[in-house]
Scaffold this active site. Structure first.
Site, mmCIF file in Angstrom:
data_model
loop_
_atom_site.group_PDB
_atom_site.id
_atom_site.type_symbol
_atom_site.label_atom_id
_atom_site.label_comp_id
_atom_site.label_asym_id
_atom_site.label_seq_id
_atom_site.Cartn_x
_atom_site.Cartn_y
_atom_site.Cartn_z
ATOM 1 N N ASP A 17 48.004 -24.298 75.416
ATOM 2 C CA ASP A 17 48.357 -25.684 75.716
ATOM 3 C C ASP A 17 48.571 -25.868 77.215
ATOM 4 O O ASP A 17 49.282 -25.089 77.855
ATOM 5 C CB ASP A 17 49.618 -26.076 74.954
ATOM 6 C CG ASP A 17 49.910 -27.567 75.045
ATOM 7 O OD1 ASP A 17 48.947 -28.348 75.128
ATOM 8 O OD2 ASP A 17 51.097 -27.937 75.034
ATOM 9 N N HIS A 75 57.866 -26.818 75.461
ATOM 10 C CA HIS A 75 57.825 -26.712 73.996
ATOM 11 C C HIS A 75 59.227 -26.382 73.499
ATOM 12 O O HIS A 75 59.742 -25.294 73.750
ATOM 13 C CB HIS A 75 56.847 -25.611 73.568
ATOM 14 C CG HIS A 75 55.426 -25.900 73.926
ATOM 15 N ND1 HIS A 75 54.464 -24.917 74.022
ATOM 16 C CD2 HIS A 75 54.797 -27.073 74.231
ATOM 17 C CE1 HIS A 75 53.309 -25.471 74.349
ATOM 18 N NE2 HIS A 75 53.488 -26.775 74.489
ATOM 19 N N MET A 114 53.166 -19.143 75.456
ATOM 20 C CA MET A 114 52.228 -18.594 74.483
ATOM 21 C C MET A 114 51.127 -19.602 74.190
ATOM 22 O O MET A 114 51.368 -20.803 74.147
ATOM 23 C CB MET A 114 53.001 -18.272 73.195
ATOM 24 C CG MET A 114 52.182 -17.603 72.099
ATOM 25 S SD MET A 114 53.075 -17.592 70.514
ATOM 26 C CE MET A 114 54.638 -16.876 71.015
ATOM 27 N N SER A 147 56.338 -23.101 78.082
ATOM 28 C CA SER A 147 56.634 -22.815 76.683
ATOM 29 C C SER A 147 57.534 -21.591 76.616
ATOM 30 O O SER A 147 58.614 -21.589 77.197
ATOM 31 C CB SER A 147 55.332 -22.617 75.893
ATOM 32 O OG SER A 147 55.613 -22.438 74.516
ATOM 33 N N THR A 148 57.107 -20.520 75.950
ATOM 34 C CA THR A 148 57.938 -19.336 75.774
ATOM 35 C C THR A 148 58.388 -18.787 77.127
ATOM 36 O O THR A 148 57.570 -18.498 77.986
ATOM 37 C CB THR A 148 57.152 -18.245 75.019
ATOM 38 O OG1 THR A 148 56.547 -18.824 73.869
ATOM 39 C CG2 THR A 148 58.077 -17.111 74.616
#
Length: 650
Positions: free
Chosen positions: A586, A490, A583, A464-465
């Site tokens: 997930d 993401h 972040m 993600s991030t």
């Protein structure tokens, strides 16, 4: 005020530095250390060309919490003096008692050791010498060396010492452990590669770090550190150690330390040697995260300073209004001209910057190229970008921006402000890594993709991030021939295809945005499209992916958990799971399902993660076999594939 021509330190100034050092490192400086503090501050004054200790204090009081000068202060005050083979009885206990017992219990696997105050490297290198001799040529151990002082960590990483230190190393170790310098460096020696490569160094503050992202360990050395801490802090750290030590794990402290360890958890094995009782291993549970209100004062962060950069006055006002609703954010500036950003950084010392991409005079990517090499401040892109402009966002993320958010409108601000605040707060704590030179696009001869067999290993990766950078680094380090790889990043719908196309230009294997029904092929990477879940399915022609438009999972679509759970169901041990920076949570439960199904699992470590959220949760759930820095993940992945005896393809 000066004494003998040198600056003095007042009682009030000493109390200021005493308090800040305690907040930054947990070290408690008593009044008997006044002269030591004064002498070390004088050395820093000379480097900064400041006339007095009071002037240095005033300078510090203007700086944000993340400014690098606070680290310089810690480096200046902390004491770092150690020797090779210090307290040799500890190493004798390892070789004569602990290691034979450990080896009987662990016929395979690797011993994990943490040198929790490694200083300039003598302790972890000594451990590597001892373990290298014990295990011989077998690759059976790894060592983490950590310290709060970045200067000594740089010395440790270098592994070069003056020849007068050789007398500390027993002669029977010297030949295999060191290389003596010749000619212009004949007064120095270097730790041999075979010893040094087993040690990884990183900065860790023992009073602030969540230890769960580091463990588990079989042995922890933390010698002659607690003499600087108060009892309350010592007991906090000891509890952290107990939570990341394996059952029957070893904790070794310094002979000079007087520490009370609860006998229900620890058994004494010798002077300052403690074994974690096996009976308590299952009783030690992960504590819930502290709420903001219940955190000790020294762990609380002040409001994060936000600098807004957007040429639209309306957007600047909208963002200022949104951030003002949070007790965690403070808007210190809102600029319409990107040319004013550098002076604003120097004036306001922001903790995080929000940045539009499309502005007059200088676009967001140009600004990132200018400021990030000088000021490693987390940047969140907040911009309205079309699908055709997707590559611009990817470029910004590759340059070092940590996150991207769609620019809000007045109508949707009420519903999106909470998410906006959360993303910016998380970004303010992100690690901004120095950007490596951009990999140029090049013409590559692609391997022909072939259908995955029923025994083929499939790799599933979630991120993600910070994942755009992380995935680029991992995939470009893989060899030409790879097993099938499925990725959930993401990412908004407009950017997944440009991201796949960018990676396809950099890799010898095929990288594409997945389409519903795509077969899972060797030498191919499938990236889930933004806004669609991706699952692994099996059919008459072999494995394929199914895309769906169901509800978000863990607030994300695509969701890493959705992919990982499907891989666990379909493949069991015939898979490898990898969870990178990101972040939230997930992917953590899905990775645990993969591990429970027999698949090896890897998570990125805290020091190289932009945001250590998803990997931390996976470690907390005990879903991870290997916690690794990003640059070690590709080689670990290939080693796992070789261990599973994946046949090579022509």
């Amino acid at each position: 005020m000066t004494y003998g021509g040198l600056p003095e330190i007042s009682d009030d100034d000493f109390k200021f530095f005493q308090k800040r050092i305690h907040e930054l490192s947990g070290i408690h400086l008593t009044s008997s250390k006044t002269d030591l503090v004064r002498a070390r501050l004088i050395a820093r004054l000379a480097e900064l060309n400041l006339p007095s200790i009071r002037d240095y204090r005033r300078f510090l009081e203007t700086l944000p919490a993340q400014d690098k000068e606070w680290q310089h202060l810690v480096n200046q005050i902390t004491t770092n003096k150690t020797d090779f083979f210090r307290e040799p009885a500890h190493f004798k206990y390892l070789t004569d008692t602990f290691l034979p017992e450990w080896e009987r219990r662990h016929r395979t696997g690797r011993l994990r050791v943490w040198s929790a105050a490694s200083s300039s490297g003598e302790e972890p290198y000594t451990l590597s010498m001892v373990l290298n001799r014990y295990f011989g040529s077998e690759d059976r151990f790894e060592i983490l060396g950590s310290d709060i002082d970045t200067k000594v960590l740089a010395l440790a990483q270098n592994g070069v010492y003056a020849n007068n230190r050789l007398q500390e190393i027993p002669m029977d170790y010297v030949e295999r452990a060191v290389v003596k310098g010749q000619r212009e460096v004949k007064g120095w020696f270097k730790i041999r590669k075979s010893i040094a490569e087993k040690v990884r160094f990183t900065r860790i503050n023992l009073v602030e770090t969540n230890f769960f992202g580091l463990g588990p360990f079989d042995i922890i050395f933390c010698r002659n550190v607690f003499i600087y801490f108060q009892q309350e802090t010592i007991q906090e750290i000891i509890r952290g150690f107990s939570q990341v030590l394996n059952k029957d794990g070893l904790l070794i402290l310094g002979h000079s330390e007087s520490v009370r360890l609860p006998p229900a958890i620890w058994s004494t094995q010798g002077p300052s040697i403690y074994r974690k009782r096996a009976a308590t291993a299952t009783a030690v549970k992960t504590p819930p995260p502290l709420s903001r209100a219940s955190q000790p004062e020294r762990f609380r962060s002040p409001k994060k300073k936000v600098l807004i950069v957007d040429d639209s006055l309306t957007i600047r006002q909208l963002l200022t209004t949104a951030f003002s609703q949070s007790d965690r954010l403070e808007v210190v500036g809102a600029l319409g001209d990107p040319r004013d950003v550098e002076s604003a950084i120097q004036k306001f010392r922001p903790d995080v910057i929000t940045l539009d991409l499309k502005m007059p005079h200088m676009d967001g990517c140009q600004l990132l190229r200018e400021i990030l090499p000088k000021y490693p401040i987390p940047v969140v892109i907040i911009s309205a970008v079309t699908r055709e402009e997707g590559p611009l966002v990817l470029e910004a993320l590759e340059l070092g921006a940590v996150d991207y958010l769609q620019k809000p409108t007045l109508q949707d601000l009420k519903n999106s402000s909470a998410s906006l605040i959360e993303h910016v707060c998380q970004a303010a704590d992100a690690h901004v890594h120095r950007q490596k030179p951009s990999l140029p696009s090049k013409t590559i001869t692609k391997r022909s993709a072939s259908l995955a067999t029923s025994k083929q290993i499939i790799v599933a990766i979630g991120s993600s991030t910070g994942g755009i950078q992380a995935l680029t680094e991992v995939l470009t380090q893989l060899p030409d021939s790879i097993p099938p790889i499925l990725i959930v990043q993401h990412i908004p719908p407009a950017f997944s295809r440009p991201f796949a196309e960018r990676l396809n230009a950099l890799c010898a294997f095929q990288v594409k945005e997945a389409q519903d029904g795509d077969l899972v092929l060797n030498d191919q990477v499938l990236i889930a499209p933004g806004g669609r879940h991706m699952e692994l399915q099996s059919g008459s022609k072999g494995y394929h992916v199914r895309l769906s438009d169901g509800p978000a999972v863990n607030r994300h679509k695509p969701s890493v958990d959705v992919l990982f759970e499907s891989v666990a169901r379909r493949l069991g041990p015939q898979a490898i799971g990898v969870l990178l920076t990101g972040m939230g949570q997930d992917g953590a439960r899905g990775l645990k399902s993969m591990k429970e199904a027999g698949a090896p699992t890897i998570a990125q470590d805290e020091s190289t993660s932009a945001v250590y959220g998803m990997p931390r949760e996976a470690v907390r759930l005990q879903a991870v076999d290997h916690v690794l820095p990003l640059d070690k993940i590709p080689q670990s992945l290939m080693r796992l594939l070789q261990d599973k005896k994946i046949p090579k393809r022509a």
